[in-house]
Design a protein around this motif. Structure first.
Motif, PDB file in Angstrom:
ATOM      1  N   ASP A  78       0.816  -1.209   0.000  1.00 35.70           N
ATOM      2  CA  ASP A  78       0.000   0.000   0.000  1.00 35.70           C
ATOM      3  C   ASP A  78       0.852   1.262   0.000  1.00 35.70           C
ATOM      4  O   ASP A  78       0.381   2.339  -0.330  1.00 35.70           O
ATOM      5  CB  ASP A  78      -0.928   0.029   1.218  1.00 35.70           C
ATOM      6  N   TRP A  96       3.365   3.480  -3.569  1.00 30.96           N
ATOM      7  CA  TRP A  96       3.096   4.736  -4.271  1.00 30.96           C
ATOM      8  C   TRP A  96       3.959   5.872  -3.729  1.00 30.96           C
ATOM      9  O   TRP A  96       4.272   6.805  -4.452  1.00 30.96           O
ATOM     10  CB  TRP A  96       1.616   5.106  -4.179  1.00 30.96           C
ATOM     11  N   SER A 148      -2.672   3.181 -11.345  1.00 29.24           N
ATOM     12  CA  SER A 148      -2.610   2.112 -10.349  1.00 29.24           C
ATOM     13  C   SER A 148      -3.402   2.407  -9.079  1.00 29.24           C
ATOM     14  O   SER A 148      -3.579   1.516  -8.249  1.00 29.24           O
ATOM     15  CB  SER A 148      -1.152   1.801 -10.001  1.00 29.24           C
ATOM     16  N   HIS A 149      -3.870   3.641  -8.915  1.00 31.56           N
ATOM     17  CA  HIS A 149      -4.602   4.009  -7.692  1.00 31.56           C
ATOM     18  C   HIS A 149      -5.892   4.760  -8.006  1.00 31.56           C
ATOM     19  O   HIS A 149      -6.229   5.742  -7.351  1.00 31.56           O
ATOM     20  CB  HIS A 149      -3.700   4.845  -6.781  1.00 31.56           C
ATOM     21  N   ALA A 154      -8.171   5.565  -5.052  1.00 36.74           N
ATOM     22  CA  ALA A 154      -7.507   6.094  -3.859  1.00 36.74           C
ATOM     23  C   ALA A 154      -7.275   7.592  -4.028  1.00 36.74           C
ATOM     24  O   ALA A 154      -6.180   8.034  -4.371  1.00 36.74           O
ATOM     25  CB  ALA A 154      -6.192   5.358  -3.623  1.00 36.74           C
ATOM     26  N   VAL A 196      -4.151   9.227  -2.406  1.00 36.63           N
ATOM     27  CA  VAL A 196      -2.884   8.938  -3.091  1.00 36.63           C
ATOM     28  C   VAL A 196      -2.751   9.826  -4.320  1.00 36.63           C
ATOM     29  O   VAL A 196      -1.699  10.434  -4.563  1.00 36.63           O
ATOM     30  CB  VAL A 196      -2.802   7.444  -3.480  1.00 36.63           C
TER      31      VAL A 196
END
Length: 82
Positions: free
Chosen positions: A23, A26, A55-56, A59, A62
């Motif tokens: 997690d 990043w 990739s996120h 999120a 992020v």
């Protein structure tokens, strides 16, 4: 100098690649973005930012952190009147 930033970019990207499922991987990419912005390598910083986005997707915190690492909008355009 920019040599140190280049070494830091390599370190951050290596760290991210060693723990791709973590997690916190990043954070390595965000660190690389900061170093690339410091050396004004906008295309490379934008490419890594795009990888974070891909990739996120789910999120937002992020993505916001990565966006903040890029700096304010327009930072890569030449100032007018110079």
């Amino acid at each position: 100098g920019s040599g140190r930033n280049a070494e830091a970019v390599d370190m951050y990207l290596t760290a991210a690649s060693l723990a791709p499922s973590s997690d916190l991987a990043w954070r390595g990419r965000v660190g690389a973005i900061r170093c690339l912005v410091a050396t004004r390598d906008w295309p490379a910083a934008a490419a890594i930012y795009q990888r974070v986005l891909e990739s996120h997707r789910n999120a937002p915190a992020v993505i916001a952190e990565a966006r903040n690492a890029l700096g304010p909008p327009g930072r890569d355009t030449p100032a007018r009147g110079r």
